[in-house]
Design a protein around this motif. Structure first.
Motif, mmCIF file in Angstrom:
data_model
loop_
_atom_site.group_PDB
_atom_site.id
_atom_site.type_symbol
_atom_site.label_atom_id
_atom_site.label_comp_id
_atom_site.label_asym_id
_atom_site.label_seq_id
_atom_site.Cartn_x
_atom_site.Cartn_y
_atom_site.Cartn_z
ATOM 1 N N ALA A 17 -112.895 14.880 -24.978
ATOM 2 C CA ALA A 17 -112.362 13.331 -25.608
ATOM 3 C C ALA A 17 -111.067 13.588 -26.332
ATOM 4 O O ALA A 17 -110.372 12.441 -26.172
ATOM 5 C CB ALA A 17 -113.424 12.561 -26.166
ATOM 6 N N TYR A 18 -110.885 14.607 -26.982
ATOM 7 C CA TYR A 18 -109.776 14.392 -27.813
ATOM 8 C C TYR A 18 -108.462 14.871 -26.789
ATOM 9 O O TYR A 18 -107.384 14.015 -27.375
ATOM 10 C CB TYR A 18 -109.919 15.711 -28.736
ATOM 11 N N PHE A 19 -108.574 15.646 -25.996
ATOM 12 C CA PHE A 19 -107.289 15.843 -25.216
ATOM 13 C C PHE A 19 -107.074 14.850 -24.286
ATOM 14 O O PHE A 19 -105.911 14.732 -23.869
ATOM 15 C CB PHE A 19 -107.643 17.232 -24.267
ATOM 16 N N ARG A 20 -108.019 13.896 -23.827
ATOM 17 C CA ARG A 20 -107.882 13.114 -23.080
ATOM 18 C C ARG A 20 -107.055 11.884 -23.661
ATOM 19 O O ARG A 20 -106.229 10.996 -23.002
ATOM 20 C CB ARG A 20 -109.185 12.390 -22.604
ATOM 21 N N GLN A 21 -107.229 11.630 -25.143
ATOM 22 C CA GLN A 21 -106.323 10.510 -25.787
ATOM 23 C C GLN A 21 -105.142 11.017 -26.283
ATOM 24 O O GLN A 21 -104.317 10.374 -26.838
ATOM 25 C CB GLN A 21 -107.176 10.293 -26.981
ATOM 26 N N MET A 22 -104.739 12.495 -26.108
ATOM 27 C CA MET A 22 -103.403 13.236 -26.428
ATOM 28 C C MET A 22 -102.387 12.980 -25.389
ATOM 29 O O MET A 22 -102.617 12.960 -24.115
ATOM 30 C CB MET A 22 -103.797 14.763 -26.661
ATOM 31 N N PRO A 23 -101.244 12.253 -25.738
ATOM 32 C CA PRO A 23 -100.313 12.115 -24.858
ATOM 33 C C PRO A 23 -99.827 13.323 -23.864
ATOM 34 O O PRO A 23 -99.328 14.320 -24.471
ATOM 35 C CB PRO A 23 -99.108 11.504 -25.725
ATOM 36 N N ARG A 24 -99.815 13.117 -22.684
ATOM 37 C CA ARG A 24 -99.301 14.273 -21.874
ATOM 38 C C ARG A 24 -97.896 14.394 -21.866
ATOM 39 O O ARG A 24 -97.463 15.606 -21.230
ATOM 40 C CB ARG A 24 -99.816 13.789 -20.358
ATOM 41 N N SER A 25 -97.159 13.181 -22.319
ATOM 42 C CA SER A 25 -95.785 13.270 -22.239
ATOM 43 C C SER A 25 -95.171 14.506 -22.928
ATOM 44 O O SER A 25 -94.159 14.966 -22.940
ATOM 45 C CB SER A 25 -95.108 12.167 -22.592
ATOM 46 N N LEU A 26 -96.058 14.733 -24.092
ATOM 47 C CA LEU A 26 -95.334 16.081 -25.017
ATOM 48 C C LEU A 26 -95.676 17.222 -24.386
ATOM 49 O O LEU A 26 -94.542 17.898 -24.589
ATOM 50 C CB LEU A 26 -96.498 16.036 -26.263
ATOM 51 N N LEU A 37 -92.530 21.442 -20.754
ATOM 52 C CA LEU A 37 -92.357 22.072 -19.332
ATOM 53 C C LEU A 37 -91.026 21.848 -19.178
ATOM 54 O O LEU A 37 -90.362 22.885 -18.528
ATOM 55 C CB LEU A 37 -93.307 21.529 -18.505
ATOM 56 N N VAL A 38 -90.167 20.697 -19.355
ATOM 57 C CA VAL A 38 -89.114 20.456 -19.101
ATOM 58 C C VAL A 38 -88.086 21.620 -19.722
ATOM 59 O O VAL A 38 -87.018 21.811 -18.984
ATOM 60 C CB VAL A 38 -88.670 19.137 -19.154
ATOM 61 N N ASP A 39 -88.359 21.655 -20.966
ATOM 62 C CA ASP A 39 -87.603 22.663 -21.944
ATOM 63 C C ASP A 39 -87.568 24.051 -21.290
ATOM 64 O O ASP A 39 -87.078 24.897 -21.960
ATOM 65 C CB ASP A 39 -87.890 22.469 -23.240
ATOM 66 N N GLY A 40 -88.675 24.329 -20.264
ATOM 67 C CA GLY A 40 -88.744 25.745 -20.028
ATOM 68 C C GLY A 40 -89.870 26.528 -20.445
ATOM 69 O O GLY A 40 -89.914 27.734 -19.886
ATOM 70 N N CYS A 41 -90.871 25.837 -21.170
ATOM 71 C CA CYS A 41 -91.982 26.442 -21.443
ATOM 72 C C CYS A 41 -93.050 26.609 -20.001
ATOM 73 O O CYS A 41 -92.911 25.803 -19.221
ATOM 74 C CB CYS A 41 -92.764 25.847 -22.549
ATOM 75 N N THR A 42 -93.830 27.729 -20.301
ATOM 76 C CA THR A 42 -94.655 27.928 -19.132
ATOM 77 C C THR A 42 -96.054 26.976 -19.395
ATOM 78 O O THR A 42 -96.047 26.270 -20.677
ATOM 79 C CB THR A 42 -95.121 29.145 -18.970
ATOM 80 N N ARG A 43 -96.893 26.809 -18.679
ATOM 81 C CA ARG A 43 -98.274 26.233 -19.033
ATOM 82 C C ARG A 43 -99.170 26.750 -20.202
ATOM 83 O O ARG A 43 -99.412 25.841 -21.286
ATOM 84 C CB ARG A 43 -99.012 25.918 -17.560
ATOM 85 N N TRP A 44 -98.837 27.928 -20.353
ATOM 86 C CA TRP A 44 -99.491 28.528 -21.502
ATOM 87 C C TRP A 44 -98.976 28.318 -22.835
ATOM 88 O O TRP A 44 -99.369 27.908 -23.630
ATOM 89 C CB TRP A 44 -99.629 29.940 -21.299
ATOM 90 N N GLN A 45 -97.771 28.267 -22.637
ATOM 91 C CA GLN A 45 -96.953 28.240 -23.903
ATOM 92 C C GLN A 45 -96.868 26.803 -24.352
ATOM 93 O O GLN A 45 -96.868 26.402 -25.579
ATOM 94 C CB GLN A 45 -95.148 28.495 -23.694
ATOM 95 N N ALA A 46 -96.889 25.671 -23.224
ATOM 96 C CA ALA A 46 -96.966 24.428 -23.774
ATOM 97 C C ALA A 46 -98.525 24.097 -24.468
ATOM 98 O O ALA A 46 -98.724 23.341 -25.386
ATOM 99 C CB ALA A 46 -96.919 23.405 -22.373
ATOM 100 N N LEU A 47 -99.357 24.946 -23.839
ATOM 101 C CA LEU A 47 -100.848 24.635 -24.302
ATOM 102 C C LEU A 47 -100.863 25.241 -25.843
ATOM 103 O O LEU A 47 -101.398 24.465 -26.758
ATOM 104 C CB LEU A 47 -101.826 25.810 -23.606
#
Length: 287
Positions: free
Chosen positions: A171-180, A185-195
């Motif tokens: 429930a907490y992750f669902r309300q967190m904006p995906r745009s962040l 990811l656009v700045d070059g982070c991998t999915r793990w780094q974004a996490l």
């Protein structure tokens, strides 16, 4: 005429405003008495001499307070060993449940892992009564040598608390904006780094709230500990059964151990109060 008309309702509003706080304070006082009176009685019983337990009229505060019940509960009844075991098992199970539950909830919220119904299926596992699985779990633990071990209890408590942890973090992750995370990811982070650099720091209040509930569930759990432990890995709640015997109930020792068992939960709640409130409110915005 205008002054007369406008001046009439004002005193009524002021009188009504005076009544409301008094009513709220009265209700709050009754509620606090209802909550704190049993705690006060347990605290007083823990320092009463044995002759004052069932005295008539009741002894509201003993003339000669004693700590003999604390020493008996912690050492004669092995309450200290149960306290240490509970701390080890509860902290380890909480850390493991929050780690696995956070990663699983993130996968469910961001990637729809398992489809639309997997998240509810995970929560539904908590609906299963413990008595339905305790016998096969006990037999399997005896077979692999996990009975009466810290590792066995940590795994059992992780399994027991993981569904609620996953559901709260989902429930907490669902309300967190995906745009962040998309920006990372656009700045070059991998999915793990974004996490780990974006999602996890933002989810700290939710993780703290889930950890508090998990710790309290492990700290107060009795049934699994009663069946799966005996001499080495017994937890604090199982020590209370030693205070009931054919000679009578040991009220002082039971009260002393109850006061000791309240300490970690109260300290933990005070230390993370701000994160706990924020995690509960933000996590409940969306289901």
């Amino acid at each position: 005429m205008t002054a007369t008309v406008s001046a009439g309702p004002a005193p009524r509003r002021r009188r009504r405003g005076r009544r409301l706080p008094i009513g709220r304070i009265l209700l709050l006082g009754i509620y606090l008495m209802f909550i704190l009176a049993p705690l006060y009685w347990v605290l007083i019983t823990s320092i009463k001499p044995s002759d004052d337990y069932l005295a008539v009229p009741p002894v509201w505060f003993p003339d000669a307070p004693t700590i003999v019940h604390y020493t008996a509960a912690l050492f004669a009844y092995r309450g200290l060993q149960g306290l240490i075991n509970s701390l080890i098992i509860s902290i380890s199970a909480t850390a493991l449940s929050c780690l696995i539950g956070t990663l699983m909830a993130y996968s469910l919220a961001r990637f729809r892992t398992g489809g639309m119904h997997l998240s509810f299926w995970v929560l539904s596992q908590r609906f299963l009564p413990p008595i339905a699985i305790i016998l096969p779990l006990f037999l399997n633990y005896r077979l692999v040598g996990l009975q009466d071990t810290h590792v066995g209890m940590i795994l059992a408590y992780t399994m027991f608390t993981l569904p609620v942890t996953v559901w709260m973090m989902y429930a907490y992750f669902r309300q967190m904006p995906r745009s962040l995370e998309d920006a990372a990811l656009v700045d070059g982070c991998t999915r793990w780094q974004a996490l780990w650099t974006v999602a996890i720091p933002l989810a700290v209040p939710g993780i703290v709230a889930a950890a508090i509930f998990t710790f309290i569930a492990c700290w107060t759990e009795f049934f699994f500990a009663l069946v799966l432990t005996s001499r080495d890995a017994f937890t604090l709640p199982t020590v209370f059964r030693a205070f009931l015997s054919f000679q009578g109930a040991q009220y002082g020792e039971a009260s002393a151990l109850a006061i000791v068992s309240l300490g970690p939960s109260i300290i933990l709640g005070v230390l993370v109060q701000k994160h706990l409130v924020r995690g509960l409110t933000l996590g409940a915005i969306r289901g």
